[in-house]
Design a protein around this motif. Structure first.
Motif, PDB file in Angstrom:
ATOM      1  N   ALA A   5     -15.532   7.101 -13.282  1.00  0.00           N
ATOM      2  CA  ALA A   5     -14.554   7.536 -14.657  1.00  0.00           C
ATOM      3  C   ALA A   5     -13.501   8.224 -14.231  1.00  0.00           C
ATOM      4  N   ILE A   6     -13.510   9.069 -13.112  1.00  0.00           N
ATOM      5  CA  ILE A   6     -12.260   9.950 -12.817  1.00  0.00           C
ATOM      6  C   ILE A   6     -11.278   8.830 -12.269  1.00  0.00           C
ATOM      7  N   GLY A   9      -9.485   6.558 -14.715  1.00  0.00           N
ATOM      8  CA  GLY A   9      -8.414   7.430 -15.351  1.00  0.00           C
ATOM      9  C   GLY A   9      -7.060   7.648 -14.533  1.00  0.00           C
ATOM     10  N   THR A  12      -5.282   4.394 -14.440  1.00  0.00           N
ATOM     11  CA  THR A  12      -4.565   4.300 -15.528  1.00  0.00           C
ATOM     12  C   THR A  12      -3.177   4.699 -15.449  1.00  0.00           C
ATOM     13  N   ASP A  13      -3.077   6.065 -14.823  1.00  0.00           N
ATOM     14  CA  ASP A  13      -1.833   6.782 -14.797  1.00  0.00           C
ATOM     15  C   ASP A  13      -1.231   6.256 -13.572  1.00  0.00           C
ATOM     16  N   SER A  15      -1.166   2.972 -11.803  1.00  0.00           N
ATOM     17  CA  SER A  15      -1.633   1.635 -11.722  1.00  0.00           C
ATOM     18  C   SER A  15      -0.808   0.955 -10.331  1.00  0.00           C
ATOM     19  N   TRP A  20      -6.707   1.379  -5.430  1.00  0.00           N
ATOM     20  CA  TRP A  20      -7.542   1.569  -6.779  1.00  0.00           C
ATOM     21  C   TRP A  20      -8.494   0.426  -6.733  1.00  0.00           C
ATOM     22  N   ILE A 101     -14.934   1.452 -18.248  1.00  0.00           N
ATOM     23  CA  ILE A 101     -14.898   2.756 -18.735  1.00  0.00           C
ATOM     24  C   ILE A 101     -16.181   3.203 -19.398  1.00  0.00           C
TER      25      ILE A 101
END
Length: 351
Positions: A5-6, A9, A12-13, A15, A20, A101
């Protein structure tokens, strides 16, 4: 699960970082390996058993991992965008990646208290739906009253523009009242309130009962529903403990009666079983504990033999055997402490 989950996140910030995808694929393979091991150990029939308490979680895990694998395969074959620049296929791929997520919800399964809160809140949604229906009914009635009284104010009225903007129709009035209910800010109605005392009284009463009262009602309904669910859950756990206790007693009686010394005449049976005979039963007791999910230390089973034979006679009766096994499975209980206190008081009086 938390690490995944981390990473989602952070992805997402940031990308633009290509690393990733490697992290995501590593997490995906871990979850896929876990799912495959479960299917091999439990077999697909047991894993998807509808009557199982983990059926919903098993289906949830299977769907999340399956969608992740489908995303990985299609991304590998057709590229990250699904081979189409901005079409519907690319949108589907973005939605599938976004659903990753949902893996974080799996952590609820392993945290008992969090699971009880989440489950109670989910059941409270039924009660909240009735509160929502009541709220819509109140908003509709109040909106009709306001539209008929102030919504069609004449143009000569100095506040006609504000009244028409806020209460020009039933839907507009309901939305205005909903805003007051969600955030009771009366700054937009400050001038109108001073010139219209009846409307001011109506709005004040609506804010007190419609806003504050509705929030209190929602809080009470959700809390009561969660408490009721927790009480039901506690009752189910109590019944489950009783059933486990009965199973332990019946199994202990059966195992003890099958011992060689107990298969002889009544006189020999009444003397109990030798310690070395009971020792041979401990592996079967360990298997029983594991099948029922009872937390225990295997070394304690062997140390328990000394407790079963407090008089040092070298024999253990059926009642002593059952009592020790059940107490070890249930842990320390108030009744057990009371028995110890009673035994100590008895010894003290005799001394």
């Amino acid at each position: 699960i938390v690490a995944n989950a981390i990473v989602i996140g952070l992805e997402t910030d940031s990308s633009n970082t290509e690393a990733w995808d490697g992290f995501e694929n590593a997490f995906l393979f871990v979850f896929a390996g876990e799912l495959i091991i479960k299917l091999l150990v439990y077999t697909p029939a047991d894993f998807f058993e509808y009557s199982s308490s983990d059926f919903s979680w098993n289906v949830f895990d299977f769907l999340i991992v399956s969608m992740g694998l489908m995303d990985f395969v299609c991304s590998t074959i057709m590229g990250p965008s699904g081979g189409i620049g901005g079409g519907g296929v690319a949108t589907v791929f973005r939605i599938i990646r976004l659903l990753r997520i949902l893996r974080i919800f799996r952590i609820v399964k392993f945290l008992k208290q969090l699971y009880m809160l989440a489950f109670g809140f989910a059941l409270a949604a039924v009660a909240v739906s009735w509160v929502t229906f009541l709220m819509v009914f109140v908003l509709y009635v109040c909106a009709v009253v306001l539209v008929r009284t102030v919504g069609h104010a004449p143009k000569e009225d100095p506040h006609a523009e504000v009244l028409h903007e806020k209460f020009g129709s039933v839907l507009i009035a309901m939305f205005t009242l909903f805003e007051l209910m969600a955030s009771p800010n009366l700054s937009d109605f400050q001038d109108v309130i001073w010139d219209r005392p009846c409307m001011a009284l109506f709005i004040f009463v609506f804010v007190i009962f419609g806003s504050f009262g509705m929030i209190a009602l929602l809080t009470g309904v959700i809390s009561e529903s969660m408490f009721d669910k927790n009480n039901i859950r506690m009752e189910e756990e109590r019944i489950e403990r009783e059933n486990t206790r009965k199973l332990l007693i019946l199994t202990c009686e059966r195992l003890f009666d099958e011992l060689p010394s107990q298969a002889q005449d009544e006189e020999t049976r009444g003397k109990g079983a030798h310690i070395w005979e009971v020792l041979e039963l401990l592996p079967e007791i360990a298997i029983l504990f594991e099948s029922e999910g009872i937390d225990y230390a295997f070394q304690d089973l062997y140390q328990m033999l000394d407790v079963m034979d407090p008089d040092g006679s070298g024999t253990i009766s059926k009642e002593e055997f059952k009592f020790c096994i059940v107490q070890m499975a249930e842990g320390v209980r108030p009744l057990l402490i009371m028995r110890i206190y009673y035994a100590m008081e008895t010894v003290r009086r005799q001394v």
